[in-house]
Every structure is written in C-alpha cells, then in structure tokens.
Design a protein around this motif. Structure first.
Motif, mmCIF file in Angstrom:
data_model
loop_
_atom_site.group_PDB
_atom_site.id
_atom_site.type_symbol
_atom_site.label_atom_id
_atom_site.label_comp_id
_atom_site.label_asym_id
_atom_site.label_seq_id
_atom_site.Cartn_x
_atom_site.Cartn_y
_atom_site.Cartn_z
ATOM 1 N N LYS A 291 1.958 2.012 -3.480
ATOM 2 C CA LYS A 291 0.870 2.607 -4.253
ATOM 3 C C LYS A 291 0.590 4.036 -3.804
ATOM 4 N N ARG B 294 -8.210 5.754 -1.609
ATOM 5 C CA ARG B 294 -8.783 4.639 -2.377
ATOM 6 C C ARG B 294 -7.990 3.341 -2.247
ATOM 7 N N LEU B 295 -7.565 2.998 -1.025
ATOM 8 C CA LEU B 295 -7.013 1.649 -0.846
ATOM 9 C C LEU B 295 -8.189 0.690 -0.911
ATOM 10 N N SER C 216 -5.027 -3.708 -5.897
ATOM 11 C CA SER C 216 -5.408 -2.926 -4.727
ATOM 12 C C SER C 216 -5.202 -3.842 -3.525
ATOM 13 N N SER C 217 -5.379 -3.275 -2.338
ATOM 14 C CA SER C 217 -5.151 -4.079 -1.129
ATOM 15 C C SER C 217 -6.050 -5.306 -1.093
ATOM 16 N N ARG D 7 -3.344 10.246 -5.419
ATOM 17 C CA ARG D 7 -2.312 9.923 -4.437
ATOM 18 C C ARG D 7 -1.151 10.898 -4.484
ATOM 19 N N ARG E 277 -13.291 8.918 -6.836
ATOM 20 C CA ARG E 277 -13.298 7.916 -7.901
ATOM 21 C C ARG E 277 -13.255 8.547 -9.283
ATOM 22 N N SER F 47 0.825 -1.200 0.000
ATOM 23 C CA SER F 47 0.000 0.000 0.000
ATOM 24 C C SER F 47 0.861 1.253 0.000
ATOM 25 N N ASP G 155 -12.617 1.022 -1.990
ATOM 26 C CA ASP G 155 -13.640 1.949 -2.468
ATOM 27 C C ASP G 155 -14.883 1.853 -1.604
ATOM 28 N N LEU H 284 -5.848 7.400 -9.964
ATOM 29 C CA LEU H 284 -5.191 7.030 -8.713
ATOM 30 C C LEU H 284 -3.903 7.824 -8.544
ATOM 31 N N ILE I 41 -9.741 -1.864 -7.960
ATOM 32 C CA ILE I 41 -9.771 -0.400 -7.920
ATOM 33 C C ILE I 41 -8.931 0.136 -9.078
ATOM 34 N N SER J 63 -7.333 -5.747 -10.886
ATOM 35 C CA SER J 63 -7.463 -4.954 -9.689
ATOM 36 C C SER J 63 -8.904 -4.466 -9.578
#
Lengths: 624, 610
Positions: free
Chosen positions: A249, B415-416, B131-132, B440, B432, A246, B418, B436, B347, B345
């Motif tokens: 990212k 947005r890790l 994504s996570s 970020r 959204r 994370s 949604d 990203l 996201i 992914s």
C-alpha cells in the motif's frame, strides 16, 4: 518465528482439494501400513468383525430382496395368464405371503445396515481419538531435539490432517468396500441363478466399466496436479502480498500486485475446470455403460420371455441387479485411491508414534530444591563437571567444561550468533543429556533427579516468546496456576507491562490471538517475563530475554530482574554486553564450546575474545 | 440445505452473464432426466410384447382386430421389428443422456471454476484495499485460507449444486409425470416415496447439521492446542505443564470425538434408510399393482416401468443426500469468503470532488497538531495530544520505550491508521484530504521488518513503479549502502530474491528496503527503526549518505540506538504515548530524564560527557 510458524502451517495444511477423485499419495509400504493399522485396532477386533458381518448381512438381504420380489411378480403374471386362459386366477394370498416376508427381509436389512454403520463409525472415531491422544502425549515424552529437526507444520499435520484422513477413510471406505464387494458378488450370484445367458451382459459390462473408471482417473490426474500447483502459487502470492500488505500500500503497488494475481488466478481457473470436468466424465460414462446393460437386459429379456425361457419377474429382478452392478465399480475405484491415501497417512502417524522417546526418569529419582521445600545450603548451587557434549555424538562441541556456580550467583553466557549459547541451558534443563561428565544441581546429579522436579527449579524466559491463545491473565498465570489475580498483576507491574496491559482493550482479560500477534514482540516478551517472575523458582534462565525490548525498557527490566535475581542463581544469555557487566561469572562461547570464563574485569584484562567483542560496540561513536 | 443452495446460487447469479447458462443447465438436466426416465417405458413395451406372445393381448396395436388377422409368422416378425426399434430408441436415448451429461459436466465445471476465480479476484482486490486494521482483524493465515481452501470448497459445492442438487427435483417431477403417464394411477406412490425420503433426509440432517457446523471450530481448536504445544515445547517443559497441556488437548480431542461420533453415526444411517425406502416401495407397488392388474387397469410391463422410475428417483435423492453433508461446510466457507469481500476498508479516500490537492507539488512539512490515537476497543489512548513539526531538510527523530507509541505515531502519517483526535497536515493540507495514492506517492517508508517480495533486486528497488530509472535505482542502492553487496552478487541487480527475502541477510534486506524507499525520491521519508539490523559502521555511513542526498526531504526516524539519532535536528522523546521531551541530543541530556536514562543505558561515561 511466528511468521515461520504461519508459513509452515499454511504450507502443510495447504490447499487440499475436497472431493473423491483426486489423486492420492502412495504409501511407501502399503501392506505394512495396513497391517500396522489393523494391529493398532486390535482392541476393537471383535466389534470390527461384528460390524463387517452385519455389513455383509445387510448387503446380502438387500441383494436377495429383488429375487423374492420377482417371485411375487411372476406369481402375478402367471395368475393373469391363467385367468386369461380361464384356468384360474391370481393367488393373492400367496403374493401377500411373499410380500410380507419380503418386507421382513428389508426390515432386517435396515437393522443390519444401521448396526454396521454405528459399529464401524464408532470404531473409526475411537481409533482417531486414540491416535490423537497418543500423539499428543507422545510429544511430551519425546526429546526436544526431534522438534528442532522437524517443523511444527509437519507434526501438526500428522495430528490433524493425517489422523482426519485416516478416520474418514476408515469410516467410509471400509463400509463402502465391504458393501460394494458384497453387492457385486451377491448380484453376480443372483444373476447367475436367474439366467446365466443374461449374466453375460453383466460380465461384458464389468471390464468396460473398469476401463472407463481407471482410464478417466489416470487421465484427469495430471489436471489435478496442475490445479494443485497453481493453488500453491495462489497461496504463495496471497501470503506474500498480505504479509507485506502495508508495504504494498505504501508504495502504491496494488495494481501491479493485482495484475500478477489475476494471471495466476486465470491459470488456476483453467486447471480447475479441466480437472473437474475430466474427472467428472466418469459419471455420465459409467451411466452410459449401465444403461447399455439395461438395454441389453430389456432386449435379451424380451426375447427370452418371448420364447418363454424367463419369467417376467426375473426380468424385473435382473434390471435391479444390473443397476446394482455398475455402481460398486465406481465406488471401489474411489475406495482404492482412498485406501492408498489412508495408508500414506497412517504411515506418517505410525512413524511419529514409533519415534524414540526421552530416557525415562530413573527409579527413585530425587525431588530437589523448591519442590522439596529447600534442602539446605545446596539449593541453587549448580556444578558442571567435565561436561562433554555434542548434538551429534560424532561431533562433540563442548569438549570439557567445568564450573561451579554458587547459590545466588549470576552467570552470563555470551558469544556471537550461532556460538551455541543455548546449549548449556538445554543441558541444564535436561532437554539433552551430556555425553560425559556430570551436571549437579542442588547437590544431585541431574540424571538422578526427576525431570519435573528439576525443571520446577528454573523459571525461564526465552528469546522465542511463547504465549497461548487465552487472556493475558491466563498467560501470566501459566507459571503458577494457583496464583491470584493480584499476584499476577504484581508480577506484571514488576515486568513493567502493567501500564501497557491496561491500555489494551479489555485489559488483563484481553484474548491474545494465536501467536499473540495482536501485540508487539516487545510486549510479548514483557509478558513472558511477568510469567517467569510469578513462577518464583529458585533459579532463573534468561535467554536473550531482552533482545526485542528497546534499551529503555530493557533498563527497566534490568532493575526488575535485579530484584528477582537477588538470592536466585541466574543464567543469562545476552548479546548486549552492557547488561551483563556485573555478572559473577561470564562464560564466553564460540563455535559451540566455552572458550573463556571469568568476570568482566578479568576477561577485559585478559584481552581475549571477550575484550574484542566488548570493544566492538563502541566503534561508531569513536569514528564520528 | 435450501439456504445453502440459495446462497451458492446467489454467488453465481451475482454475475448476470451466468443466468442464461444456468437456465441452459436446467434445460439440459431436464433432457437428461427425460432420457433416463424414458428407458423404462421402452422396457415395459418390450416386456408387454413378450408377454403378448404368452397370450396376454394388451398392447394397444396388438390388441386390434387387424393384428389378430395376421398369421403367426408375420406376428412374430412384427414383434421382433418392434423390439428392435424399441431397443434402438433405448440406445439413442442412453447415448443422448450421456452426451447431455458430459455437456452439463462441462458447463458446471467451467461455471463453478469461473465463480471461484471471480471470488478469488474479488477477495484479493478487496484485500488490496484493506487498511492494516482489517488485515490485523482477519490475520494473515486466515486470509490465506479464505482465499484458497475456502474458495475451493465453494467451487466444489457449486459444482454439486449444478449437477446434483438441481437434478434431484427435476428427476422427481419427471418421475411423477412418467408414472402418471402410464395411466396406472400409481403417481401417489412417487409422492409417498418423496415424502418418505424427505422425512428421513430431513430428520437425519436436522440432527446432524448443527454438529456439522460446529465441526470446523472443533478441528481448529485441536489444531490450535497442538500448535501451541509444539511451539511452546520448551516453555511447557520448563514450567512442568505437560499434564495441564495433556488435559487441555484431551478436552479439545474429546469434544471433537463426541461431535464426530454423533455426526458419523447419524450419517451412517442414511444409506440403509434410503435402500429400505426404495425396497419397501417396490413391495408397495406390487401390493397395490396386483389387484389393478387383476382388474385389467394396469399392464405388468407398466408396473415394472414404475418400479424402474422409482429406482431412478431414489438414486437422484441419494446423491442429493450425500451432497447435503458437504454443503454445510461449503456454506461456512462461503460465509468466510464473503466476510472478506464484504469488509470495507476503514481508511478510504474522500469523494473525488473533495480531493483538491491532487496535482499539487508538496514540500513535505509534516505538522502533528494535538494528535490523539486510540486502537479500536481500547480503554486508553495509545497516543495523546502529540504536537510537533517536522521541517523539510531536517531530520526529526522519535525515541522512547517499548509500547510508548513510536511506531504508531509514524504510521499515522501515510495513513496506515487514522488519527482519532487532532490532525496531521502536510504543507497545511490534512492527510485525510488527500487521496491515499497521492499521499503515498511522495512519502517513502522503510518499515521495521525489511519486507521484500519475490522477484529480483531490481524489481524490489523499483517497487514504487516503472518510472524509477536504472540510474535512480543505482543511486538509491548507493545511498542505502547496498551497492557493494549487490555488486558482489553474480546477477547484480537481476539477482533473484526469494519470497520474504529469505535468501539475503537481515542487514541486506534492510538496506534493500531503504533503497526501495529512497528510489521513490520522497518528500517525506520515514524510517521505522530501520537501522537496527545494521552494524554501527554501516549505520553511520548510511545516515551521512541520507543527509547528503535527501537534503530537501523531511526525514522522520524512529530509533532505539542513541547513536543513530545523535545528530538529528530534533529529537522527540515519547513516553507512554505522550511527548516528554523535544530538542537536540545535547539539550535533552540536560532537560529530559527519560532521554538521559536511555542514553545512560547505551553510552559509556566518556560518550555521555563528550
């Protein structure tokens, strides 16, 4: 903790290159290891001898076959010659006789081959089963100290990788070794019988083949090592980037990470294809040597047939033998590497099996406390009498500790990180034995109590939350296997985790993953508390049990714990002093030893180490 | 096996550049097969001529009248010449076979290694896009294994497919052709052999394959149980569960044992059967060949050549069967790798055309509007109907119990994850609706665990990009209260950081993570319980520095310590996924029961009443 475990595991299981020509590690004492292994397999020795005998038999029959066949071909040829000369014809009856007996020989060889295969694989698999079982049982008999000194990954790799390695090698290599040797020797004998002159070709092939195999193996090893090294690096990079995923990212760092990865990846590619290629050279080269032998046989055979000093059938037989000749050499070279690896693996397994074990329970050791159904006023009473202890007997840390804990009292153990707070608990549960003095639980010196009975008296919640892969329900019930679902849910409610569990997919039936990393640390801790609540033991041990729970939840747990602690002797290791103010006895530890003991008020009044520790919490607020 | 081969070749064919190479390998394998198969035919000629001397006049030329007219010496000389020539040809072909073998080895090694490299790259690139949710789904250790061991398995299998699996059918077809060419009418023997081999291999593999496929699962199970026993040793002993664990292990061990025993037994029958087929075929050839020779339809040499072809063909299939046992594992591995590569992914960015705010400068007003969030497959919302606004220049703190959803809440902003209901907007733009990357780029996050990367202190603080200047780095370190300890290090900013940051203390790691976020000069700065590893004094100094230097940014703080958030402009109190209080410390003490409980557990009486 879980992170470390993952790291250890991935490291130990590391990238292992499949395939046979990789360099093996060397055993420290090859002969010793093999001897031990043979000794270990003693109970299978008759089966082993039978298996090897059958292997030799099957090889012998297979080797003898072509010789019989050559008789048939010669017969055919001679018949033809006679027919051409008008002096007779092909004796088909005789040929039929030879062929039928030959077919019988091959059927016997097949049966022998199957029998040896079954026997040797059964022995190998049984041995590996035995070993795994022994290791797993051994774990439970070993002192806790061993596992504090050695990593989880290390032991784990002995149970799985090392045992696996041994089994595979036992099954394959032993068969291969026996078959190869038998084929080599058998073929040589048959060739000598047929034609000592032509056998010279085979004898010339032998050193060349060995040279080729050994040379290539040596040469390609460095590429294997390089491949291993870069695989390790790729491993490390993936691990780093994925565990910090994370962050990568969130900082838009993907491109840079990929760039670094690609660099290593390219280097790995380079080492990988080279190691594959160079080690693979063995096959065309050995084939070349074999084919050269074939050419030699054809030419020499042709010349000799020309002079009439060899029969046609014998040439055919020779061709088969010379083909059988190069193959065992490649196989044997692989077997030698495999045996080395096997010796190294078995060394590690035996090393573990020979580790020192816990002192067994004394004969007639007592059953106490809860297990004995309560034996009066002493249940829950714990007395430390002049306890002296050091993990290393040379370095005593607890010098002389005495304390009497009455049933139902709460004992808090406090001190800075690394002060040895868990030592007392480990002594109490007899994970370690004291060097001098005594610990008396429920009126019995703990060394006279059965370990199982002693430990049954304690419910424990540790800082390291341990849950296993299974449903949440199964995990809570771990403390009391025969508990009903309702009891488990009650315990969960008391640990304030019920609400959370119900919000999870599948609720109580949700499968926790390995390391239970699909729920948070705090939640894991709550589950272990529920587990301890359910166990209903007369004594409690809480080892920084609330350290990963936030203060609000901690407050809730404290309430639950207060109910739970009522009537139970409890030992609480804490770093938040606010939680143990009410303890009946506070033991203050530093540098391994108990340096102060008393109640909160006593200790504050004494103005010692504890008072300092307590006051330091409020520094910031005063400053602001 | 067929499926596996196709799947593995599919991996190769995915890159179109490999197609000519594969064609090339097939062609080379054909040459190699030819070279090996041609040897016995020379052999047969040599033998036939040898026999000719013995009186069997059957080699074409040597049968002719012209030959018969020659005197004995010349005859012998010609025969010797012929034999020398044949021997030379054999040597040429065997050398050629070797050279071709080496070239095939080279191509196969490079191609399989290149395919492995491509798989690794694709897998890693895709992981970077995860994504996570996806990372959690696979788990870190599983992702690592898939990127290393599994791909290594695939590489090995590809190698074997290219060198062995493709070779066997070529050898078989070539063998049939060569046998047919001898004109001995024995081609059917080759077909019978192949059918018999196929039947045996098919039966044995059919028996063993399902068990092979289960093997990895069973090994994992043994691994898992052992690992749990080892990590839970104290708990097991404390709860007296040794026997339960022994049984659990024995269960896994026994299943594995039975499975392994079955497969090894089955596989151990391979070689005896293959040898048996090879040998019995020899018997059949002589059986059938005898009358043919008697009738003059077949030369003895030709019959011997056919026997040699059979050995070649059987050997090729034997290798194939050995490879067949490792292909299922490779197949599973390939599937595991493809899982990673094919997972999308959850996201992702909207299509570029819909991203309208990429150039905009954001102020950072974060508005939660009726936000709900539920984990996949969960029965209940983790967060329900959360609404609040975090203003630029203000510090908004979030406090609440374990499992109250604090961390989840702030993870929604970058947005890790949604939202599953409602929306989060920044300056009126739904998060959204931003890419990203853009989103970020102006959010700085300090995660709960101070994750650092191997490299130097500098590379870690400048992690957000090279546009962080040395001055900005020093400033960030200053703000994060990290400058002091960096200054005492010998290498200063060049000091090495080991993987995971294990060579600095927890508090230092946390401060470097803060510096890393601050160095971005973010408009929105998020601290996820980032101060817990710091002592109270550093905590306090850090907050003052943040207030002074990140004056214009929106600051969101998740905290457990009341002291940390005492001076926040706004405190949001979460309880079981709902907002139960909003206001300043003073207000909340009076109005919010949950907040008061937390405060009471941490502060002394005097503090509470201050």
């Amino acid at each position: 903790m879980s992170d470390n475990a993952v790291k250890q595991q991935t490291r130990s299981q590391g990238p292992r290159i499949p395939g046979s020509s990789g360099p093996g590690e060397k055993a420290k004492d090859f002969k010793g290891a093999i001897k031990k292994l043979l000794n270990y397999m003693k109970k299978y020795r008759i089966a082993l001898i039978v298996g090897i005998t059958f292997a030799v038999l099957s090889a012998a029959f297979n080797i003898f076959g072509p010789r019989i066949l050559s008789g048939a071909i010669t017969e055919l040829f001679n018949g033809l010659v006679m027919k051409n000369a008008g002096t007779g014809g092909i004796d088909f009856d005789k040929i039929a006789g030879i062929l039928i007996s030959l077919a019988l020989v091959y059927i016997v060889a097949l049966v022998c081959g199957i029998v040896q295969g079954w026997m040797l694989s059964t022995i190998a698999q049984k041995t590996s089963y035995d070993m795994r079982k022994q290791i797993s049982e051994k774990i439970h008999r070993m002192p806790v100290g061993y596992f504090e000194r050695n990593s989880v990954g290390d032991v784990l790799s002995r149970i799985t990788n090392d045992v696996d390695m041994m089994t595979q090698t036992l099954g394959q290599s032993v068969t291969q070794l026996v078959l190869s040797t038998a084929s080599l020797v058998g073929a040589l004998i048959m060739m000598l019988i047929i034609s000592p002159t032509m056998t010279l070709i085979a004898i010339a092939i032998l050193p060349v083949s060995i040279l080729v195999v050994v040379g290539i193996t040596k040469f390609s090893q460095k590429f294997f090592f390089r491949q291993q090294e870069y695989l390790g690096k790729v491993n490390g990079q993936v691990e780093e980037e994925v565990s910090g995923h994370s962050v990568v990212k969130l900082f838009n760092h993907e491109d840079e990470s990929m760039g670094e990865f690609n660099d290593t990846n390219d280097k790995l590619y380079d080492a990988a294809w080279k190691s594959q290629f160079f080690s693979g050279l063995v096959y065309p080269l050995i084939n070349l040597v074999g084919n050269m032998g074939y050419v030699g046989v054809a030419v020499l055979g042709g010349l000799m047939a020309f002079r009439g000093s060899i029969t046609v059938g014998d040439i055919q037989a020779f061709v088969v033998y010379i083909r059988n000749f190069t193959q065992p050499i490649t196989m044997m070279s692989q077997v030698v590497t495999q045996l080395q690896t096997m010796a190294a693996a078995s060394e590690r397994v035996f090393e573990f099996l020979e580790e020192e074990e816990e002192v067994p329970d004394a004969d007639g050791a007592a059953v106490v406390g809860g297990a004995a159904g309560g034996s009066g006023g002493d249940v829950g009473r714990v007395t430390f009498e002049n306890v002296r202890f050091g993990y290393d007997p040379e370095k005593i840390i607890i010098k002389n500790f005495s304390q009497d804990v009455k049933p139902g009292q709460m004992v808090a153990i406090v001190g800075p990180t690394g002060a040895g707070k868990t030592t007392l608990v480990k002594l109490l549960m007899r994970f370690y034995d004291v060097n001098a003095g005594a610990i008396i639980v429920d009126g019995n010196e703990i060394r006279t109590i059965r370990r199982a009975s002693l430990r049954n008296d304690f419910a424990m919640v540790l800082q390291d939350t341990w849950l296993f892969k299974g449903t949440i329900m199964e995990n809570i019930k771990y403390g009391k296997q025969d508990a009903t679902d309702e009891e488990a849910i009650e315990a969960a409610k008391a640990a304030y985790v019920d609400q959370f569990v119900r919000a999870l997919p599948d609720g109580y039936n949700m499968m926790l993953s390995e390391d239970a990393d699909n729920i948070s640390t705090g939640q894991k801790q709550l589950l272990t508390i529920a587990r301890a609540i359910l166990a209903e033991s007369p004594m409690l041990i809480l080892d920084e049990a609330t350290s990963s729970v936030d203060t609000r939840t901690e407050a809730l747990i404290q309430k639950a714990m207060n109910n739970l602690k009522a009537g139970r002797t409890s030992f609480v290791i804490a770093h938040r002093l606010s939680t143990i103010k009410d303890a009946d006895i506070i033991l203050v530890m530093n540098e391994g030893d108990v340096i102060e003991q008393g109640t909160h008020d006593d200790l504050l009044a004494a103005g010692g180490f504890y008072a300092d520790l307590y006051m330091s919490q409020f520094d910031t607020l005063e400053e602001e | 096996m067929y499926n596996t081969t196709v799947k593995l070749l599919g991996i190769l064919f995915k890159d179109k550049r490999y197609i000519p190479l594969i064609v090339c390998i097939v062609a080379l394998l054909m040459v190699q097969a030819y070279c090996e198969l041609v040897l016995p035919s020379y052999m047969s000629r040599i033998v036939d001529i040898g026999i000719a001397q013995g009186g069997v006049e059957d080699a074409a030329y040597f049968n002719s009248d012209e030959y018969a007219a020659l005197d004995a010496d010349t005859k012998a000389g010609m025969q010797r010449d012929y034999m020398t020539q044949a021997a030379l040809m054999m040597i040429v072909f065997t050398l050629l076979a070797c050279v071709v073998g080496v070239v095939v080895g080279l191509l196969a090694s490079r191609m399989s290694a290149a395919a492995a490299r491509r798989l690794r790259r694709e897998a890693f690139t895709n992981i970077m896009g995860f994504s996570s949710v996806e990372v959690d789904k696979f788990g870190v250790s599983s992702i690592i294994t898939r990127c290393t061991n599994d791909i290594q398995q695939v590489q090995m299998a590809l190698m074997y497919v290219l060198r062995v699996v493709l070779f066997a059918p070529i050898m078989a077809i070539g063998g049939i052709y060569m046998v047919a060419n001898t004109g001995a009418g024995l081609s059917w023997v080759v077909v019978v052999t192949i059918v018999m081999l196929a039947a045996v291999i098919g039966t044995l593999l059919g028996l063993a394959l399902p068990k092979f496929k289960r093997m990895q699962i069973l090994i994992d199970k043994v691994n898992l149980v052992s690992r749990e026993v080892l990590t839970g040793l104290l708990v097991i002993r404390a709860f007296n569960r040794e026997n339960y664990e022994k049984d659990r292990f024995d269960g896994a061990n026994t299943t594995l044992f039975k499975n392994q025993l079955f497969t090894t037994k089955v596989m151990s029958m391979f070689l005896p059967f293959v040898y048996f087929i090879m040998n019995i075929i020899m018997v059949i050839i002589v059986w059938v060949g005898g009358p043919a020779i008697d009738a003059g339809d077949l030369n003895v040499g030709d019959m011997m050549a056919v026997m040699s072809y059979m050995i070649f063909i059987v050997m090729a299939f034997m290798l194939l069967s050995v490879v067949a046992t490792m292909l299922p594992r490779a197949n599973v591995s390939a599937g595991r790798v493809m899982d990673i590569i094919d997972t999308e992914s959850s996201i992702i960015d909207r299509p570029a055309a819909e991203l309208l705010n990429e150039e905009r400068e954001f102020e950072g007003r974060v508005v939660f509007d009726d936000v709900c969030f539920r984990y996949q497959n969960a029965d209940e919302d983790m967060l329900s109907h959360i609404s609040f606004t975090a203003e630029p220049g203000h510090m908004t703190a979030i406090i609440g119990g374990t499992g109250s959803g604090k961390s989840t809440l702030i993870n929604l902003v970058p947005r890790l994850f949604d939202v599953t209901g409602g929306s989060i907007t920044i300056d009126g733009v739904d998060v959204r609706d931003l890419s990203l990357r853009k989103l970020r780029s102006f959010i700085g996050v300090v995660p709960q665990r101070g994750v650092l990367f191997s490299g130097t202190i500098e590379s870690n603080i400048k992690y957000s990009g090279d546009d962080v200047t040395d001055e900005a780095m020093a400033k960030a370190a200053e703000i994060a209260q990290a400058a002091d300890f960096i200054g005492t290090k010998e290498g200063k900013y060049e000091s090495e950081i080991s993987q995971g940051g294990t060579n600095v203390s927890g508090g230092q790691r946390q401060r470097l993570a803060i510096a890393r976020a601050v160095a971005k000069d973010p408009k929105v700065c998020i601290f996820d319980d980032s101060f817990s590893a710091l002592d109270y004094k550093t905590d306090s100094r850090l907050r003052k520095a943040l207030a002074k230097n990140l004056g214009d940014a929106t600051i969101l703080i998740v905290a457990q310590r009341i002291a940390t958030i005492l001076r926040a402009d706004k405190i949001i109190v979460l309880d079981q996924g709902k907002v139960v209080g909003e206001g300043t410390h003073g207000e909340l003490l009076k109005t919010c029961e949950v907040y008061r409980e937390i405060a009471e557990s941490q502060l002394s009486e005097e503090e509470l009443n201050k």
